[in-house]
Motif scaffolding. Structure first.
Motif, PDB file in Angstrom:
ATOM      1  N   LEU A 155       1.237   1.005   4.753  1.00  0.00           N
ATOM      2  CA  LEU A 155       0.629   2.378   3.998  1.00  0.00           C
ATOM      3  C   LEU A 155       1.343   3.698   4.448  1.00  0.00           C
ATOM      4  CD1 LEU A 155      -1.178   3.282   1.656  1.00  0.00           C
ATOM      5  CD2 LEU A 155      -3.078   3.485   3.361  1.00  0.00           C
TER       6      LEU A 155
ATOM      7  N   ASN B 252       5.950   1.986   1.350  1.00  0.00           N
ATOM      8  CA  ASN B 252       4.946   2.789   0.629  1.00  0.00           C
ATOM      9  C   ASN B 252       5.534   3.746  -0.264  1.00  0.00           C
ATOM     10  OD1 ASN B 252       2.275   3.038  -0.392  1.00  0.00           O
ATOM     11  ND2 ASN B 252       1.933   5.116   0.734  1.00  0.00           N
TER      12      ASN B 252
ATOM     13  N   ASP C  88       0.134   7.786  -2.223  1.00  0.00           N
ATOM     14  CA  ASP C  88      -1.161   6.830  -2.253  1.00  0.00           C
ATOM     15  C   ASP C  88      -2.067   7.494  -2.868  1.00  0.00           C
ATOM     16  OD1 ASP C  88      -2.926   4.818  -1.217  1.00  0.00           O
ATOM     17  OD2 ASP C  88      -3.694   6.717   0.218  1.00  0.00           O
TER      18      ASP C  88
ATOM     19  N   HIS D 236      -3.018  -5.662   1.002  1.00  0.00           N
ATOM     20  CA  HIS D 236      -3.458  -4.338   0.514  1.00  0.00           C
ATOM     21  C   HIS D 236      -5.032  -4.305   0.840  1.00  0.00           C
ATOM     22  CE1 HIS D 236      -4.463  -1.036  -2.193  1.00  0.00           C
ATOM     23  NE2 HIS D 236      -3.119  -1.131  -2.574  1.00  0.00           N
TER      24      HIS D 236
END
Length: 369
Positions: free
Chosen positions: A195, A201, A208, A35
């Motif tokens: 991501l 994700n 996000d 991350h």
């Protein structure tokens, strides 16, 4: 219990126990290094109140690069989370891997009584979130979610002004979060790989950046769920984000107000800001330290006040101070506080409904309101 009271209560407890807290270093484990926010915990390695005792990361090249960068021994790095937990016995764990793995982290930590803080959002799906909540409650651990906007002084000043009644009852909240896109801002390959993966994700910009608005609006609404969720997504950079959306707008309908979440990986200038519109005025949290308040006059006139804010040494400006305060019993979070499990269960429910709405082209009505 309102947030302002909680902060005041914390300060009284914190000041009276500060000398003790400085002597005790809570043992912290780190699950994952992929991350982009992992630097937060790695930079905290020398804090007086916490000690990084173990890191679980199978990518040895990534682990070597980051540990060298932050002056951490590779002796603390383990290939699996199970091995790290067994050999280092952390009291708490911070998760800095992909969102799909948050459930696995809680499955490993909860039976051992290890408290967990995950990066936003809580989970990739409502199914995962419900399993995590059940585990946390069964084993009596704290499970909180970290958002950058939780540590903005402007966030709390905006809520304080709203609660004071200065701008009247809430009618609309617009939350804007976005930047040029993960690849365009140069995130690491390890971060980019998951991501932009719809499984790891849960989606693209809708997850996000959409989670920030869902979190903030749920908090401002005192934990009230929206009646319905309507979302539109687009993929404007297929060359950079071939598997996920990169543009999302989410509309939340409440009994007497609306929430609009604008989440983007296409904006030329990065931003995280919030606008709150009441019956008589509006509040604009422009950045972490600036709030503008407008009181309406006539059709389009208004008086405007600009507030420049500084940090006040509260736990709500630092994820690790707050995490330690919660797990050490120095702070009891409000039920729908920004990091709380209750708030973030609603966040995941909103995001799941938004993903469904975007796929089907239909408004999704939430159950069990």
């Amino acid at each position: 219990m309102k947030t302002r009271f909680i902060i005041s209560l914390f300060l009284l407890v914190f000041l009276s126990t500060q000398s003790f807290a400085q002597q005790k270093r809570t043992k912290i484990g780190v699950a994952g290094l992929t991350h982009g926010h992992v630097g937060w915990i790695l930079k905290a390695k020398d804090r007086a109140d916490l000690e990084i005792v173990g890191i679980a990361e199978p990518n040895r090249e990534l682990a070597k690069r980051l540990t060298e960068q932050h002056g951490i021994s590779m002796d603390l790095v383990f290939d699996t989370m199970e091995e790290m937990l067994e050999k280092t016995k952390p009291e708490a764990l911070t998760a800095f891997g992909n969102i799909y793995d948050h459930l696995a982290v809680v499955k490993a930590c909860a039976p051992r009584g290890i408290h967990v803080m995950v990066e936003k959002p809580l989970a990739v799906s409502l199914e995962h979130a419900q399993k995590m909540k059940k585990l946390a409650e069964k084993h009596n651990i704290h499970l909180i979610t970290n958002y950058e906007t939780t540590w903005y002084p402007s966030t709390f000043k905006a809520q304080e002004i709203l609660q004071s009644g200065e701008v009247g009852a809430i009618r609309k909240v617009i939350v804007n979060d976005g930047h040029k896109g993960p690849k365009n801002i140069g995130v690491s390959k390890e971060f980019l790989d998951w991501l932009t993966d719809p499984v790891l994700n849960g989606g693209g910009a809708i997850i996000d950046f959409g989670c920030y608005g869902a979190n903030l609006i749920t908090w401002l609404q005192d934990g009230k769920k929206p009646i319905s969720v309507t979302a539109v997504t687009q993929q404007l950079q297929p060359e950079n984000n071939p598997k996920v959306d990169d543009e999302a707008t989410i509309i939340l309908a409440y009994d007497d107000s609306q929430g609009i979440i604008q989440a983007s990986w296409n904006w030329p200038i990065g931003r995280k800001d919030m606008e709150i519109f009441g019956r008589t005025g509006s509040i604009h949290a422009d950045n972490p330290s600036t709030v503008r308040v407008k009181n309406g006059e006539g059709y389009s006139g208004y008086d405007e006040e600009t507030l420049k804010l500084e940090k006040q040494n509260t736990p709500f400006e630092d994820p690790f101070t707050l995490f330690l305060a919660v797990i050490n019993g120095d702070l009891v979070l409000d039920k729908f506080a920004l990091p709380s499990l209750e708030n973030n269960m609603i966040v995941v429910e909103i995001l799941s409904a938004a993903v469904e709405s975007a796929k089907t082209g239909k408004t999704v009505y939430l159950k069990d309101r």
